[in-house]
Design a protein around this motif. Structure first.
Motif, short mmCIF file in Angstrom:
data_model
loop_
_atom_site.label_atom_id
_atom_site.label_comp_id
_atom_site.label_asym_id
_atom_site.label_seq_id
_atom_site.Cartn_x
_atom_site.Cartn_y
_atom_site.Cartn_z
N MET A 86 0.85 -1.20 -0.18
CA MET A 86 0.02 0.08 -0.04
C MET A 86 0.90 1.33 0.11
O MET A 86 1.82 1.37 0.68
CB MET A 86 -0.89 -0.06 1.31
N PHE A 88 0.67 5.79 0.02
CA PHE A 88 -0.17 6.82 0.61
C PHE A 88 -0.16 8.24 0.07
O PHE A 88 1.19 8.25 -0.41
CB PHE A 88 -0.15 6.81 2.11
N ASN A 92 4.31 8.44 4.47
CA ASN A 92 4.34 7.65 5.63
C ASN A 92 5.60 6.53 5.74
O ASN A 92 5.78 5.75 5.88
CB ASN A 92 3.20 6.80 5.64
N LEU A 93 6.99 7.64 5.58
CA LEU A 93 8.07 6.98 5.69
C LEU A 93 8.80 7.30 7.11
O LEU A 93 8.07 8.27 8.00
CB LEU A 93 9.15 7.61 4.74
N LEU A 94 9.66 6.48 7.63
CA LEU A 94 10.18 6.71 8.96
C LEU A 94 11.24 7.88 8.81
O LEU A 94 11.96 7.83 7.86
CB LEU A 94 11.01 5.42 9.33
N GLU A 95 10.93 8.94 9.53
CA GLU A 95 11.69 10.17 9.50
C GLU A 95 12.81 9.99 9.75
O GLU A 95 14.02 10.72 9.25
CB GLU A 95 11.08 11.35 10.01
N THR A 96 13.32 9.18 10.85
CA THR A 96 14.79 9.03 11.53
C THR A 96 15.41 7.82 10.71
O THR A 96 16.58 7.73 11.07
CB THR A 96 14.69 8.87 12.85
N CYS A 97 15.08 7.28 9.57
CA CYS A 97 15.73 6.37 9.03
C CYS A 97 16.07 6.78 7.69
O CYS A 97 15.38 7.56 6.88
CB CYS A 97 14.78 4.87 8.91
N VAL A 105 13.45 -2.27 6.35
CA VAL A 105 12.47 -2.44 7.60
C VAL A 105 11.28 -3.42 7.06
O VAL A 105 10.78 -4.48 7.79
CB VAL A 105 11.90 -1.15 8.41
N ALA A 106 10.77 -3.19 5.80
CA ALA A 106 9.74 -3.82 5.28
C ALA A 106 10.26 -5.67 5.36
O ALA A 106 9.41 -6.51 5.50
CB ALA A 106 9.22 -3.70 3.90
N GLU A 108 12.61 -6.70 7.20
CA GLU A 108 12.83 -7.17 8.60
C GLU A 108 11.26 -7.78 9.16
O GLU A 108 11.55 -8.70 10.05
CB GLU A 108 13.32 -5.90 9.25
N LEU A 109 10.49 -6.91 8.72
CA LEU A 109 9.01 -7.53 9.44
C LEU A 109 8.74 -9.01 8.88
O LEU A 109 8.32 -9.49 9.91
CB LEU A 109 7.94 -6.47 8.86
N SER A 110 9.19 -9.07 7.80
CA SER A 110 8.98 -10.69 7.53
C SER A 110 10.13 -11.63 7.70
O SER A 110 10.47 -12.64 7.15
CB SER A 110 8.69 -10.67 5.95
N PHE A 137 18.20 10.97 4.19
CA PHE A 137 16.77 10.69 5.09
C PHE A 137 15.81 11.62 4.31
O PHE A 137 15.88 12.27 3.32
CB PHE A 137 17.15 11.47 6.44
N ARG A 153 9.31 0.14 -0.81
CA ARG A 153 9.12 -0.60 0.43
C ARG A 153 8.04 -1.34 0.36
O ARG A 153 8.09 -2.64 0.95
CB ARG A 153 8.77 0.75 1.51
N ILE B 131 2.17 6.69 9.64
CA ILE B 131 3.24 5.73 9.57
C ILE B 131 2.88 4.38 10.17
O ILE B 131 3.16 3.39 9.70
CB ILE B 131 4.43 6.52 10.18
N MET B 138 1.54 -3.19 6.13
CA MET B 138 2.66 -4.15 5.89
C MET B 138 2.67 -5.50 6.43
O MET B 138 3.62 -6.33 6.12
CB MET B 138 3.97 -3.45 5.96
N GLN B 144 6.44 -5.45 17.00
CA GLN B 144 7.07 -4.69 15.69
C GLN B 144 6.73 -3.33 15.50
O GLN B 144 7.88 -2.40 15.19
CB GLN B 144 6.89 -5.54 14.18
N GLU B 153 11.37 5.79 16.16
CA GLU B 153 11.14 7.07 15.69
C GLU B 153 11.45 8.11 16.54
O GLU B 153 11.64 9.42 16.27
CB GLU B 153 9.77 7.17 15.03
#
Lengths: 341, 228
Positions: A86, A88, A92-97, A105-106, A108-110, A137, A153, B131, B138, B144, B153
């Motif tokens: 999905m 958007f 909707n990204l991680l701002e600190t990464c 990270v996607a 890592e989730l799996s 960034f 992602r 986010i 996902m 997680q 974050e």
């Protein structure tokens, strides 16, 4: 691929219930790019969010890949979601990464092994054209680049379906073009089915195969994009088409037409694909005592087909005009007689 | 007394009480660090729960949220000096005594853990809902989302929050000196307040000020490094 049957979504609030979806039926075939268009508040956002259960439908069925999404356990739902990407409006990204970490990270989730992650992420960034930005960034990226990261992602877990929630609405026209090209590319290369919602007819025209028009929680029209453009059924659809293809005569032209004494008819001609290549106006002028006069014209590209639209004034005697219209129709030109009084 | 004389006499006094001062500084730091660590272990998960159990979040638990919220508000409303005496039975139950370092740590933890929970809560609430939604889409599990989104974050804000907690602990630990916890507060009260030795008070305060500034600077620079 995606089959939505009799879908209802009602939001409860203190001011009473809001019915966002009132019995929606929709079928998206494998490999298709399906667009849902509607004005804000029409329910399109609720609709797309019901596909991956970000919103729980109040009633009805949502089947994705033959899985009844409304009945899945939490665990099964998470597994199913991994195959449904999905993106958007606001990325909707991680701002600190970094860009790299945002895609990684996607994986890592799996629970993808570390060694594979590195290779996969580089490959994904290559697909979206951001390999040189991997250590940047999100705050250092443009909107289009951020959406590219979000697409990478979403693609990470070998998805079958990509849901696009107003994915280009926050982008400027040029960037929108580029992102749409990328989506088209992904659809072709990886055979990923895309369901998108938008309020811009341009998006539909550019990449969609089929379109559904949603209004007030109901699908009011659904067809191939070409059919919808050539034969819109509802006023809402006509308005959407008008937003990218002007086919109304201006007031000054109308005024002039009204003062004319000669016998004439105003026709709207629509040419699709092959018929656009034939000099039909020249043919009727040559074969009959007719004087076609072009008042307004447009040629647009619908995915990989050309659609031409002309508004002409045809001057001549009644019989010849009838004959002329017949010739036009014989040449596969969609001909409508317009009335301007 | 001229200015030079005053400075000179303070300096002499400092040298005189240097051993006590060092010991007190060490005790304060020890108290703060131990209490902070334990309070963080309790407070951070509590803060996370306060966020994820609220209505509409990833692990909605209406009653847990309401009750936890209420208890934290009650504890936070009690001034530390009163809290310290009010929970003596509890302190005795946990560590077997209500005095010395051990006796001081328990009320300090009870005081600080809800504070850290609130700090964590307000930091985590800053995370954009979009986010979280993207990660739900996902197929991320609640755990997680906590580790890879919420805490990741906000790590910079969290460091600043922990710095604030540590500094408020320094203040509270001074009061804990009253129950014999020792530390700089104890020193200041015994010498400066009870014996009217103003110069000791001044020196103790100076050490406290340096300590607070030092902690704030360290916290700021770590937070800055983590912030991108």
């Amino acid at each position: 691929m995606i089959e939505i049957t009799n879908l209802y979504k009602t939001y409860q609030s203190n001011e009473g219930n809001v019915e966002a979806l009132k019995g929606v039926n929709l079928k998206v075939e494998k490999g298709e790019i399906f667009g849902v268009i509607g004005f804000s508040g029409a329910g399109k956002s609720s609709l797309i969010r019901c596909v991956n259960m970000l919103e729980k439908p109040t009633e009805g069925s949502v089947r994705v890949n033959d899985l009844e999404m409304t009945e899945l356990t939490k665990h099964k739902l998470r597994e199913a979601r991994k195959k449904i990407g999905m993106i958007f409006q606001h990325f909707n990204l991680l701002e600190t990464c970094t860009v790299f970490e945002n895609v990684a990270v996607a994986l890592e989730l799996s629970h993808t092994p570390k060694g594979i992650i590195n290779e996969k992420v580089n490959n994904l960034l290559n697909i979206v054209g951001l390999e040189d930005k991997k250590n940047n960034f999100p705050s250092q990226l443009s909107g289009g680049q951020k959406q590219r990261v979000a697409i990478a992602r979403a693609l990470a877990n070998n998805i079958d379906i990509l849901l696009c929630d107003e994915a280009t609405s926050a982008l400027d026209p040029q960037t929108t073009e580029a992102i749409l090209e990328l989506l088209l590319d992904i659809n072709r290369k990886f055979k990923i089915t895309i369901l998108l919602i938008t309020h811009e007819m341009h998006v539909i025209k550019k990449i969609c195969d089929k379109v559904a028009v949603i209004e007030d929680g109901v699908i009011i029209e659904e067809d191939t994009v070409l059919n919808t453009f050539t034969r819109p059924k509802t006023q809402t659809t006509k308005n959407f088409i008008k937003s990218i293809m002007e086919d109304e005569l201006s007031e000054s032209v109308l005024k002039e037409l009204r003062t004319k004494k000669e016998n004439n008819k105003i026709l709207r001609l629509t040419f699709i694909g092959g018929s656009a290549a034939q000099p039909v106006l020249a043919i009727i002028a040559k074969e009959l005592p007719l004087w076609p006069n072009i008042l307004c014209g447009n040629i647009i590209q619908i995915k990989n087909q050309t659609l031409g639209r002309l508004i002409i004034e045809l001057t001549g005697d009644c019989h010849s005009i009838e004959e002329g219209i017949k010739i036009l129709k014989d040449h596969n030109v969609i001909t409508e007689v317009l009335k301007y009084d | 007394m001229t200015e030079t004389n005053l400075l000179q006499s303070i300096w002499l006094r400092v040298l005189e009480i240097a051993p006590q001062l060092t010991k007190a500084t060490y005790e304060t730091l020890l108290m703060v660090m131990i209490a902070l660590s334990i309070a963080a272990v309790i407070g951070i998960p509590l803060g996370v729960l306060l966020v994820i159990t609220r209505p509409g979040h990833i692990w909605e638990q209406k009653w847990f949220y309401k009750i936890a919220n209420l208890i934290i508000n009650i504890i936070r409303a009690i001034p530390f000096i009163i809290l310290m005496f009010a929970i003596t039975p509890f302190t005795r139950l946990i560590v077997g005594t209500t005095i010395q370092l051990k006796g001081a740590i328990v009320p300090l933890v009870v005081f600080t853990a809800p504070f850290i929970a609130r700090v964590t809560e307000s930091a985590l609430l800053e995370v954009n809902k979009g986010i979280i939604e993207a990660f739900l889409a996902m197929g991320a599990s609640p755990w997680q989302i906590i580790t890879k989104v919420l805490l990741k974050e906000t790590r910079s804000t969290m460091v600043l929050g922990m710095t604030i907690s540590a500094i408020s602990l320094i203040g509270a630990s001074a009061m804990a000196g009253v129950v014999g916890g020792g530390g700089l507060g104890d020193l200041a009260i015994r010498y400066g307040y009870q014996r009217y030795e103003g110069d000791v008070m001044v020196v103790t305060l100076a050490v406290l000020i340096i300590m607070v500034m030092g902690m704030q600077n360290i916290g700021n620079s770590i937070a800055k490094k983590l912030k991108k």
